[in-house]
Design an enzyme around this catalytic site. Sequence first.
Site, short mmCIF file in Angstrom:
data_model
loop_
_atom_site.label_atom_id
_atom_site.label_comp_id
_atom_site.label_asym_id
_atom_site.label_seq_id
_atom_site.Cartn_x
_atom_site.Cartn_y
_atom_site.Cartn_z
N SER A 124 -27.64 -26.06 -33.12
CA SER A 124 -28.38 -27.26 -32.42
C SER A 124 -29.41 -27.87 -32.59
CB SER A 124 -28.76 -26.07 -31.14
OG SER A 124 -29.29 -26.95 -29.65
N ASP A 147 -21.79 -29.22 -22.73
CA ASP A 147 -22.95 -29.64 -23.35
C ASP A 147 -23.49 -30.81 -23.03
OD1 ASP A 147 -24.56 -28.95 -24.94
OD2 ASP A 147 -23.35 -28.61 -26.88
N HIS A 169 -23.15 -24.72 -24.42
CA HIS A 169 -24.04 -24.62 -25.69
C HIS A 169 -25.01 -22.79 -25.78
CE1 HIS A 169 -26.67 -27.20 -28.20
NE2 HIS A 169 -27.09 -25.30 -27.94
#
Length: 315
Positions: free
Chosen positions: A158, A255, A285
């Site tokens: 991320s 996501d 995610h």
Amino acid sequence: MTLLPEVQAVVDKLNGAEISFTDLTVPEARQLYVDTLARSGGEPVAMGAVEDHRIPGPAGDVAIRRYRPEGLGTTAAPTVIYYHGGGWVLGDLDSHDRICRQIARRCACQLIAVDYRLAPEHPLPASSADAIAAFAWLTTHAAEFDIDPKRLAVAGDSAGGHLSAVVALAARDHGWPLAFQALIYPATDLRGVARHYPSRLRNSHIPPLTAELMAWFGRHTTDQATDTGDWRVSPLLAGSLAGVAPALVLTVGADVLMDEGALYATRLRDDAVACDHAHFPGVIHGSIEMYAWLSVTTAMLDRVADALRGALAPG
């Protein structure tokens, strides 16, 4: 978006939570993040050695944590430098301790996790500056940490995937050694117009990274001095990706960041960079930190570890 049944169960659990990150103060949200990943990540994998250190950074010392799995020995080893996720607001060495142990064991390499300054106290690109400086320092002090500079990779999830991409660009520009980059559902475009990506709209309601939380991160990570067109903030906007290290880009279907991750993989390939794009449909995610909750996490960890192990193999 059709979710895997086990993923749907996690989504239901997250939707039923009484507390949301966006309802909390930043310190409270940081603690909740650490606590949540401790539950979802399962029991920590044993290591041969784990050491905490501090190294110089552009605005003071940067904390790092060094993992050496059992059987690695004490000689110079293939090394992964890992940057944690958390939207540049949350996360630290403790929040991602479990995933770092998992990757180190699975790819039989040394892993050095790097902390960095967080927003809102330090808006972007402060975290990028720390990530770049830590990588540069570690490459020039490789012998002190038993790093084999010819077998060196960066990885992150991320926000950490974003920082890994930024470091790979800096390594190319400065001629620093880097064999590979593993970008796990990376954020690559922080411009306001990025909210119009189809995956941002289609997956806006799916936790943990909802549109509401994305907006909360956005309010905290940038200020009036932040140029979202700067490649250290939006690496997708770098003039060229040619010459950066070969990559694995991992994306998941449910996501908000899926499109910009896939676009980054496409840009890498268009600029003649070897890139493996691994996509997991029906997955949310943050799943790679959910080893205790999801069986698909094992496949994701193995895909990352296999890519790293192959890139850092001798010869």
